[in-house]
Design a protein around this motif. Structure first.
Motif, short mmCIF file in Angstrom:
data_model
loop_
_atom_site.label_atom_id
_atom_site.label_comp_id
_atom_site.label_asym_id
_atom_site.label_seq_id
_atom_site.Cartn_x
_atom_site.Cartn_y
_atom_site.Cartn_z
N TYR A 139 0.92 -1.26 -0.06
CA TYR A 139 -0.03 -0.14 -0.11
C TYR A 139 0.83 1.30 -0.11
CZ TYR A 139 -3.19 -3.46 1.81
OH TYR A 139 -3.89 -4.73 2.19
N CYS A 140 1.91 1.22 -0.83
CA CYS A 140 2.80 2.37 -0.85
C CYS A 140 2.55 3.81 -1.35
CB CYS A 140 4.02 1.90 -1.86
SG CYS A 140 3.99 1.91 -3.66
N GLY A 141 1.26 3.91 -1.86
CA GLY A 141 0.96 5.21 -2.34
C GLY A 141 1.89 5.89 -3.44
N THR A 142 2.18 7.07 -3.07
CA THR A 142 2.91 7.61 -3.74
C THR A 142 4.40 7.50 -3.80
OG1 THR A 142 2.97 9.46 -2.47
CG2 THR A 142 1.67 9.58 -4.37
N GLY A 143 4.94 6.59 -2.91
CA GLY A 143 6.16 6.05 -2.72
C GLY A 143 7.09 6.65 -1.76
N THR A 144 6.59 7.50 -0.81
CA THR A 144 7.11 8.15 0.17
C THR A 144 8.10 7.31 1.18
OG1 THR A 144 5.25 8.44 1.46
CG2 THR A 144 6.15 10.39 0.01
N ILE A 145 7.33 6.27 1.76
CA ILE A 145 7.97 5.29 2.41
C ILE A 145 8.96 4.62 1.81
CG2 ILE A 145 7.66 3.39 4.14
CD1 ILE A 145 5.00 4.58 4.85
N THR A 146 8.43 3.92 0.74
CA THR A 146 9.42 3.35 -0.01
C THR A 146 10.83 3.91 -0.38
OG1 THR A 146 7.30 2.50 -1.21
CG2 THR A 146 9.44 1.71 -2.34
N LEU A 147 10.86 5.17 -0.76
CA LEU A 147 11.98 5.77 -0.98
C LEU A 147 12.86 6.06 0.10
CD1 LEU A 147 10.53 8.29 -3.85
CD2 LEU A 147 11.58 5.98 -4.29
N TYR A 148 11.97 6.33 1.33
CA TYR A 148 12.76 6.38 2.51
C TYR A 148 13.58 5.23 2.62
CZ TYR A 148 12.35 10.10 5.87
OH TYR A 148 12.49 11.19 6.85
N LEU A 149 13.05 4.15 2.54
CA LEU A 149 13.64 2.67 2.88
C LEU A 149 14.58 2.35 1.86
CD1 LEU A 149 10.33 0.49 3.17
CD2 LEU A 149 11.88 1.32 5.17
N ALA A 150 14.34 2.71 0.40
CA ALA A 150 15.46 2.50 -0.50
C ALA A 150 16.75 3.18 -0.10
CB ALA A 150 15.06 2.91 -1.96
N GLU A 151 16.76 4.30 0.34
CA GLU A 151 18.17 4.76 0.61
C GLU A 151 19.25 3.90 1.58
OE1 GLU A 151 18.13 9.65 0.19
OE2 GLU A 151 16.86 8.98 2.19
N ARG A 152 18.54 3.14 2.25
CA ARG A 152 19.33 2.14 3.05
C ARG A 152 18.99 0.84 2.97
NH1 ARG A 152 16.97 6.69 4.91
NH2 ARG A 152 18.04 8.10 6.37
N CYS A 153 18.79 0.25 1.82
CA CYS A 153 18.91 -1.04 1.50
C CYS A 153 19.06 -1.26 0.13
CB CYS A 153 17.46 -1.65 1.89
SG CYS A 153 16.19 -1.04 0.80
N ARG A 154 19.28 -2.67 -0.11
CA ARG A 154 19.62 -2.98 -1.76
C ARG A 154 18.66 -2.81 -2.61
NH1 ARG A 154 18.98 -7.17 -4.88
NH2 ARG A 154 17.82 -8.49 -3.52
N ARG A 155 17.23 -3.34 -2.15
CA ARG A 155 16.01 -3.10 -3.22
C ARG A 155 14.83 -2.81 -2.36
NH1 ARG A 155 15.28 -1.59 -8.17
NH2 ARG A 155 16.84 -2.93 -8.71
N ALA A 156 13.93 -1.86 -2.81
CA ALA A 156 12.84 -1.48 -1.96
C ALA A 156 11.82 -1.77 -3.10
CB ALA A 156 12.82 -0.21 -1.61
N VAL A 157 10.70 -2.51 -3.00
CA VAL A 157 9.50 -2.55 -3.97
C VAL A 157 8.35 -2.37 -3.23
CG1 VAL A 157 8.49 -4.44 -5.11
CG2 VAL A 157 10.96 -4.81 -4.77
N GLY A 158 7.64 -1.33 -4.00
CA GLY A 158 6.47 -0.58 -3.55
C GLY A 158 5.28 -1.27 -4.33
N LEU A 159 3.97 -1.68 -3.75
CA LEU A 159 3.08 -2.10 -4.40
C LEU A 159 1.74 -1.38 -4.00
CD1 LEU A 159 4.79 -4.97 -3.15
CD2 LEU A 159 3.39 -5.81 -5.00
N GLU A 160 1.12 -0.67 -4.83
CA GLU A 160 -0.24 -0.05 -4.89
C GLU A 160 -0.86 -0.12 -5.73
OE1 GLU A 160 -2.82 2.45 -3.82
OE2 GLU A 160 -1.17 2.45 -2.83
N VAL A 161 -2.36 -0.15 -5.74
CA VAL A 161 -3.31 -0.59 -6.76
C VAL A 161 -3.74 0.93 -7.49
CG1 VAL A 161 -5.56 0.24 -5.14
CG2 VAL A 161 -5.68 -1.57 -7.06
N VAL A 162 -3.37 2.10 -7.09
CA VAL A 162 -3.88 3.24 -7.70
C VAL A 162 -2.87 3.50 -8.89
CG1 VAL A 162 -4.76 5.65 -7.47
CG2 VAL A 162 -5.30 4.26 -5.70
N GLU A 163 -3.35 3.58 -10.03
CA GLU A 163 -2.27 3.88 -11.27
C GLU A 163 -1.58 5.18 -11.05
OE1 GLU A 163 -2.24 3.74 -15.96
OE2 GLU A 163 -4.23 3.64 -14.82
N SER A 164 -2.41 6.38 -10.79
CA SER A 164 -1.91 7.70 -10.65
C SER A 164 -0.78 7.89 -9.46
CB SER A 164 -3.00 8.54 -10.51
OG SER A 164 -3.66 8.40 -9.37
N SER A 165 -1.13 7.19 -8.36
CA SER A 165 -0.18 6.95 -7.27
C SER A 165 1.24 6.58 -7.82
CB SER A 165 -0.72 6.30 -6.05
OG SER A 165 -2.06 6.82 -5.63
#
Length: 480
Positions: free
Chosen positions: A338-364
């Motif tokens: 439920y990553c939305g526009t990816g704010t949490i995913t990008l926060y995580l990505a800075e500190r790991c090898r790979r961050a994968v965000g999943l979300e149903v809303v296409e515009s998000s």
């Protein structure tokens, strides 16, 4: 009580009691001298002594409405807002801020104990907000041809304001009538200035306010957004049609009335038969049509209809809490559900090898990918997916490797059961659950722990002072 309360009490009975707890749906709880429990409606605080009138008698408890405050609680304060109690936005403004934090912590604690069965989990103190007032970076006002009258106006022969125009907030439970607001104490000073300019301009120009039932009228909404990082204001006026000349006049009025203010102005236009403040078309009126905000080291471009956390400083606190609970390592793969526009995913990505965000809303998902590009983050992947079908995606996600950490930030209803089962079958070492509903956190948490996990830590974050809402972080660790 063993006795049926219907044998003792009747509808209309007057009772006195002291409020001992906060309940759901704007109710409070107390007990009478004979032990009978009472759910009481009214703007109350723990410790208030009230006179109430019974409205319904159940076999084991009473429902009542407050008729008088007999003795105020020590938790009570004078609300800053003059329309408190009529406007439904800040229902806890009569309670001191420290007491609000206690209430919210207890709300989370009670849900975990009574719904989830977590009797041995001590909830941490609520992380308080830096500002309890004027903290929102987005405020949405509605325009209506039916103004909600204040109680003092009901007997007036001459009203204080026009009856057929209001720009403010919908009256609680009423989709037609709007309470005209002059100052919102959750909005910033420049937002309130823009509100005043817009109201004066609309009345001067005779702009017809929207009538929801008849689906008629020009002016529908005023949506204001603000960037703390760049001290920039976005004014989004939502109308039923586009008038270029009128928008030019409106632009000039805003710029003249708010000299030196860094702002952008857009006009969203919609003919939809609803009160949602989202346009089918968008016209730039002044500036770039977007603002930029920073969270941590990341920068986000926010357009009129983008999702973004409405309390910027507390969003940082929330995301820092997620990072701490996740305990990321440089070689980790992380899933953000439920990553939305990816704010949490990008926060995580800075500190790991790979961050994968999943979300149903296409515009998000589109916004998330753009946010990754703008921040130069190449190790974040975003997939559009309905999380109830999460299990069908696992083969396509194999290339990223199994996640050691999963972060899930579901909607208020909680996780879909299929998504939850798929998540725990992945067997991540750590699950960080971000919740805006303590009851559903407790329900889902109980299910998670049934799959060989234990609840290790719970930390509420106060994203919305003066309301009953609380955001909660919960950390689950795999036991086998």
């Amino acid at each position: 009580m063993e006795k049926n309360l219907r044998e003792i009490y009747g509808k209309g009975d007057r009772i006195e009691l002291t409020i001992s707890d906060i309940a759901e749906k704007d109710q409070c709880f107390g007990r009478l001298g004979d032990g009978a429990g009472v759910l009481v409606r009214g703007m109350l605080a723990v410790g208030d002594r009230v006179l109430a009138e019974v409205t319904r008698v159940k076999p084991t408890y009473l429902e009542a409405v407050t008729r008088a405050l007999l003795e105020p609680s020590e938790d009570r304060v004078k609300p800053a807002c003059p329309v408190f109690g009529v406007c439904g936005g800040c229902k806890w403004m009569h309670v001191g801020y420290e007491a609000q934090l206690r209430y919210k912590r207890k709300k989370v604690q009670d849900a975990l104990e009574h719904i989830g069965g977590f009797s041995d989990m001590e909830v941490q103190p609520v992380q308080s907000a830096k500002r309890a007032l004027h903290y929102r970076n987005k405020v949405e006002f509605s325009c209506s041809s039916k103004r909600y009258l204040m109680p003092r106006e009901l007997d007036m022969e001459v009203l204080e304001k026009p009856k057929d125009f209001a720009l403010g907030f919908h009256a609680p439970g009423n989709f037609e009538k709007v309470l005209d607001i002059e100052t919102c104490y959750l909005a910033t000073e420049d937002m309130n200035s823009a509100l005043a300019v817009t109201r004066d301009f609309a009345l001067e120009k005779g702009l017809s306010p929207y009538a929801a039932r008849d689906h008629d009228g020009f002016l529908r909404n005023l949506v204001l957004r603000r960037s703390e990082e760049h001290d920039e204001l976005m004014v989004n006026i939502v109308t039923s049609s586009y008038d270029a000349g009128l928008m030019a006049e409106y632009r000039d009025r805003l710029l003249e009335s708010m000299p030196g203010r860094n702002m952008t102005i857009v006009n969203n236009v919609t003919a939809r038969k609803n009160t949602v403040a989202v346009g089918e078309r968008e016209y730039p009126v002044y500036g770039d049509g977007f603002i930029e905000e920073r969270l941590g080291d990341l920068h986000f471009r926010i357009s009129a209809n983008s999702f973004f956390q409405t309390n910027t400083s507390q969003a940082e606190a929330l995301y820092d809490g997620i990072m701490k609970m996740a305990g990321l390592r440089p070689d980790d793969t992380v899933y953000d559900l439920y990553c939305g526009t990816g704010t949490i995913t990008l926060y995580l990505a800075e500190r790991c090898r790979r961050a994968v965000g999943l979300e149903v809303v296409e515009s998000s998902i589109a916004d998330a990918r753009e946010n990754a590009r703008r921040n130069g983050i190449g190790n974040a992947t975003f997939c559009q997916a309905d999380l109830k079908d999460f299990h069908t995606l696992l083969d396509s996600l194999e290339e990223f490797g199994p996640p050691r950490v999963v972060v899930t930030d579901p909607p208020r209803a909680g996780m879909h059961p299929k998504a939850l089962r798929t998540m725990v079958r992945l067997q991540p070492e750590t699950i960080v659950y971000v919740s805006c509903n303590p009851a559903n956190l407790a329900r889902d948490g109980k299910e998670i722990c049934g799959w060989d996990y234990r609840l290790e830590e719970v930390r509420p974050v106060d994203m919305f002072p003066h309301t009953s809402h609380v955001e909660t972080l919960a950390c689950f660790k795999r036991t086998v």
